[in-house]
Scaffold this motif. Structure first.
Motif, PDB file in Angstrom:
ATOM      1  N   LEU A   1      31.331 -14.162  -1.974  1.00  0.00           N
ATOM      2  CA  LEU A   1      32.191 -14.880  -1.043  1.00  0.00           C
ATOM      3  C   LEU A   1      31.764 -16.340  -0.861  1.00  0.00           C
ATOM      4  CD1 LEU A   1      32.622 -12.188   1.754  1.00  0.00           C
ATOM      5  CD2 LEU A   1      34.414 -13.023   0.225  1.00  0.00           C
ATOM      6  N   GLY A   2      30.631 -16.710  -1.464  1.00  0.00           N
ATOM      7  CA  GLY A   2      30.171 -18.086  -1.370  1.00  0.00           C
ATOM      8  C   GLY A   2      29.148 -18.331  -0.294  1.00  0.00           C
ATOM      9  N   VAL A   3      28.642 -17.289   0.333  1.00  0.00           N
ATOM     10  CA  VAL A   3      27.630 -17.458   1.379  1.00  0.00           C
ATOM     11  C   VAL A   3      26.326 -17.951   0.756  1.00  0.00           C
ATOM     12  CG1 VAL A   3      26.206 -16.250   3.076  1.00  0.00           C
ATOM     13  CG2 VAL A   3      28.646 -15.719   2.894  1.00  0.00           C
ATOM     14  N   GLY A   4      25.769 -19.006   1.332  1.00  0.00           N
ATOM     15  CA  GLY A   4      24.508 -19.539   0.841  1.00  0.00           C
ATOM     16  C   GLY A   4      23.348 -19.365   1.793  1.00  0.00           C
ATOM     17  N   TYR A   5      23.666 -19.184   3.108  1.00  0.00           N
ATOM     18  CA  TYR A   5      22.620 -19.116   4.123  1.00  0.00           C
ATOM     19  C   TYR A   5      22.875 -17.968   5.085  1.00  0.00           C
ATOM     20  CZ  TYR A   5      21.531 -23.844   2.512  1.00  0.00           C
ATOM     21  OH  TYR A   5      21.199 -24.930   1.746  1.00  0.00           O
ATOM     22  N   ALA A   6      21.791 -17.339   5.502  1.00  0.00           N
ATOM     23  CA  ALA A   6      21.840 -16.302   6.535  1.00  0.00           C
ATOM     24  C   ALA A   6      20.780 -16.639   7.576  1.00  0.00           C
ATOM     25  CB  ALA A   6      21.584 -14.918   5.951  1.00  0.00           C
ATOM     26  N   PHE A   7      21.178 -16.645   8.838  1.00  0.00           N
ATOM     27  CA  PHE A   7      20.299 -17.002   9.948  1.00  0.00           C
ATOM     28  C   PHE A   7      20.218 -15.809  10.896  1.00  0.00           C
ATOM     29  CE2 PHE A   7      22.678 -20.600   8.394  1.00  0.00           C
ATOM     30  CZ  PHE A   7      21.756 -21.625   8.276  1.00  0.00           C
ATOM     31  N   GLY A   8      19.024 -15.422  11.304  1.00  0.00           N
ATOM     32  CA  GLY A   8      18.959 -14.285  12.211  1.00  0.00           C
ATOM     33  C   GLY A   8      17.570 -13.938  12.675  1.00  0.00           C
ATOM     34  N   VAL A   9      17.509 -12.818  13.370  1.00  0.00           N
ATOM     35  CA  VAL A   9      16.257 -12.259  13.871  1.00  0.00           C
ATOM     36  C   VAL A   9      16.209 -10.810  13.421  1.00  0.00           C
ATOM     37  CG1 VAL A   9      14.855 -11.754  15.906  1.00  0.00           C
ATOM     38  CG2 VAL A   9      16.287 -13.805  15.866  1.00  0.00           C
ATOM     39  N   ALA A  10      15.077 -10.407  12.865  1.00  0.00           N
ATOM     40  CA  ALA A  10      14.963  -9.078  12.277  1.00  0.00           C
ATOM     41  C   ALA A  10      14.763  -8.010  13.339  1.00  0.00           C
ATOM     42  CB  ALA A  10      13.807  -9.060  11.287  1.00  0.00           C
ATOM     43  N   GLY A  11      14.840  -6.762  12.900  1.00  0.00           N
ATOM     44  CA  GLY A  11      14.603  -5.609  13.763  1.00  0.00           C
ATOM     45  C   GLY A  11      14.656  -4.339  12.959  1.00  0.00           C
ATOM     46  N   GLY A  12      14.019  -3.300  13.473  1.00  0.00           N
ATOM     47  CA  GLY A  12      13.903  -2.060  12.714  1.00  0.00           C
ATOM     48  C   GLY A  12      15.222  -1.415  12.353  1.00  0.00           C
ATOM     49  N   ALA A  13      16.215  -1.513  13.227  1.00  0.00           N
ATOM     50  CA  ALA A  13      17.482  -0.833  12.981  1.00  0.00           C
ATOM     51  C   ALA A  13      18.256  -1.445  11.825  1.00  0.00           C
ATOM     52  CB  ALA A  13      18.338  -0.853  14.253  1.00  0.00           C
ATOM     53  N   MET A  14      17.926  -2.689  11.460  1.00  0.00           N
ATOM     54  CA  MET A  14      18.638  -3.302  10.344  1.00  0.00           C
ATOM     55  C   MET A  14      17.677  -3.723   9.228  1.00  0.00           C
ATOM     56  SD  MET A  14      17.718  -6.677  10.822  1.00  0.00           S
ATOM     57  CE  MET A  14      19.015  -7.587  10.020  1.00  0.00           C
ATOM     58  N   ALA A  15      16.585  -2.966   9.086  1.00  0.00           N
ATOM     59  CA  ALA A  15      15.566  -3.292   8.086  1.00  0.00           C
ATOM     60  C   ALA A  15      16.148  -3.337   6.673  1.00  0.00           C
ATOM     61  CB  ALA A  15      14.427  -2.279   8.156  1.00  0.00           C
TER      62      ALA A  15
END
Length: 628
Positions: A70-84
């Motif tokens: 889709l052309g995504v180049g960047y992902a910004f976030g905060v990690a956590g166990g439920a979305m490991a």
């Protein structure tokens, strides 16, 4: 759904997805982020497979690959166990992952990265508070017209209603609005099976191809993230982008209405891709041009036909023009004409009304519902191109009129003691060193930072100035500056109040990735818009003060470079040091808290309307701040 797109056939995932990726840059944390190392990303070796059966993808891996497509180049976030698993898949893709300290900051950065790059961005969060923390930033992204995709974890079906850790389900969060499309998300769905992926990504691809913003929420239960994509053909996402153009009849009617007499042009942020066409049309017709706060620079502010910025932080010259040289009609391009842009001032309504062009058909006629409005639904660039073609080759309608222009009062010479710094002197230094001396994007936080910057800074190029007028969340610029700097691979400067900087900043994140963000802090130990606003209203007793804070010390403690400025004579040297730095830099400026933020345009608008809802000592006062 418009038919101006091509529907692609479903194709199986290609083994090309597993080819080697270029090395990524990592920061050696032992050197406080000052030393960058090029390392090959360590990946799990792909085992050979027998026959024609490709390696199995998990749902999380398939989502990451589709986001790349889709052309995504960047992902910004905060990690956590439920979305490991999602976090791991993103980190092992070609998408650059930036791990933030707070989800709201990640969402603000994703929004600003979109505007800096014109490419969709991703926000990732864990379950529960991860989602709710991000909502303000996503609300701002929707209001600003960004293209942002939220990937969040949620509780797996067998565990719902059983008090799971950070349970995220209809038992703990309202499903309407967070997990369904509506005012917050253009499209939202919970992925319960890999079989849903083809339809989901077709919808996202079509939404991203349309003009305007598109904010998505994909909620992925933890157990589903690791399930395999088996026997599912994922689509080839080659949907072409398209521009919605107005009907020829609408263009012809626009020509008829605008050529009936003198008209003005009101430029909004939605017209940012049509700067060349707007200037060409303005010079061809001789029309006066004004802009919303978000649209500064789309039409050069040094152009002889530019009469000023409207709304919050704007210029009294606009009201002077509307009062003394009123046009018959105004051509409105890509602005909602909301309160921050217009204050809904009746002075801004010409006798013949508006020709209002916007990609959103629900925008025209809302802000001024009682004004005559000819609505046109169109992409602004496409509309302006058609309008230029159909406009008659006639002499300009109003070039012989001497137009008013924004006035910038002369700054008094330095006193014996140049402490504290006057805000208007700071703005003059920013204009010289940052605006005119560099190509940096300049961003202003909500509050008095917004009004000082919007009023005093002048831009002659588009995409150089960013403010948020919809949500106006504190911390938007303090954190969004990272997304802008990262996506443009260059300097971005945030002009921020001390209150916003205390609320939410991502200095630590900038240090980790050596992002060339610059913060200029207007440090007055107050929420000064609130303090000055309450004083203006004649109300007493409310406390808007805060303890004095040494932001330079805080920034250095996190590993960034920083300098404190208490004297006007030190300003330019500090700004030059900031703009030439290779990594994150903070300039902590102690400003004169008693200097009232510029509001001449708003006050003149109020006086023109005869607002008398709250009088103090017989003079006209607004009913609230910063609104009317």
């Amino acid at each position: 759904m418009s038919q101006n797109y091509t529907d692609s056939n479903s194709l199986p995932m290609s083994t090309e997805l597993y080819k080697d990726v270029p090395p990524k840059k990592y920061v050696d944390s032992s050197s406080n982020g000052s030393h960058q190392l090029d390392k090959l990303e360590q990946k799990t070796e792909i085992q050979p497979f027998l026959g024609n059966e490709p390696p199995k993808l998990s749902v999380a891996e398939a989502i990451a690959q589709m986001l790349e497509n889709l052309g995504v180049g960047y992902a910004f976030g905060v990690a956590g166990g439920a979305m490991a698993s999602v976090w791991n898949a993103l980190s092992n893709s070609n998408i650059e992952v930036l791990n933030f300290r707070h989800e709201a900051g990640a969402a603000f950065a994703a929004s600003e990265a979109y505007f800096a790059s014109d490419r969709p961005t991703v926000v990732f969060t864990t379950a529960g508070p991860g989602i709710t923390n991000a909502l303000t930033g996503l609300f701002a992204a929707r209001g600003e017209g960004a293209k942002v995709i939220l990937l969040s974890a949620c509780t797996s079906a067998p565990q719902r209603g059983r008090w799971a850790i950070q349970e995220t389900s209809s038992y703990t969060l309202p499903s309407g609005g967070i997990f369904t499309q509506g005012a917050l998300f253009n499209y939202a769905i919970t992925i319960e099976s890999a079989a849903q992926l083809p339809q989901i990504f077709r919808k996202i691809a079509l939404g991203l191809a349309q003009p305007g913003g598109f904010v998505v929420h994909l909620s992925i239960p933890t157990a589903v993230q690791t399930s395999l994509v088996d026997g599912v053909s994922l689509p080839q996402l080659d949907v072409p982008s398209f521009h919605k153009t107005s009907q020829r009849e609408a263009i012809a009617k626009s020509v008829e209405l605008l050529s009936a007499g003198k008209f003005a042009i009101w430029v909004g942020f939605g017209a940012r891709h049509a700067a060349q066409e707007i200037r060409q049309f303005a010079e061809k017709t001789g029309a006066a041009v004004m802009c919303s706060p978000r649209a500064k620079g789309i039409f050069p502010e040094d152009h002889p036909q530019f009469i000023g910025v409207t709304g919050l932080g704007g210029h009294a010259s606009v009201i002077t023009y509307m009062e003394e040289q009123p046009p018959l009609r105004t051509l409105v391009l890509g602005t909602r004409l909301g309160e921050p842009t217009s204050f809904w001032s009746k002075t801004m309504v010409p006798t013949g009304g508006f020709v209002h062009v916007d990609i959103d058909p629900e925008v025209p006629g809302v802000a001024y519902s009682d004004a005559e409005t000819f609505p046109v639904q169109s992409d602004i660039k496409a509309y302006m191109q058609e309008l230029l073609q159909q406009w008659p080759d006639t002499p300009p309608l109003c070039r012989d009129i001497c137009l008013p222009h924004p006035e910038y009062p002369a700054i008094a010479p330095l006193a014996d003691v140049d402490y504290p710094v006057r805000p208007e002197v700071l703005m003059a230094a920013i204009q010289k060193i940052i605006v005119e001396g560099s190509d940096a994007v300049v961003m202003a936080e909500c509050g008095n930072s917004f009004t000082w910057s919007t009023h005093f800074l002048r831009f002659v190029q588009t995409n150089r100035y960013r403010v948020s007028t919809g949500v106006g969340a504190m911390g938007h610029t303090a954190t969004g500056v990272l997304g802008a700097a990262q996506a443009r691979n260059g300097k971005a400067v945030a002009i921020v109040g001390d209150g916003a900087m205390l609320m939410n900043n991502e200095i630590s994140t900038a240090v980790k990735y050596n992002i060339p963000a610059v913060w200029i802090i207007l440090n007055d130990a107050r929420y000064n818009m609130c303090h000055q606003g309450m004083k203006m209203l004649g109300l007493k007793g409310a406390d808007a003060e805060m303890p004095e804070t040494n932001f330079a010390m805080i920034a250095r403690g996190m590993g960034a470079e920083a300098v404190g400025v208490v004297r006007e004579s030190d300003l330019e040297a500090a700004l030059e040091q900031a703009i030439s730095a290779n990594g994150p830099f903070l300039v902590d400026v102690v400003i004169d808290a008693e200097k009232t933020a510029p509001s001449g345009g708003r006050n003149k608008s109020l006086a023109a309307q005869g607002v008398k809802s709250n009088q103090v000592n017989g003079s006209v006062k607004p009913a609230s701040f910063p609104s009317v």
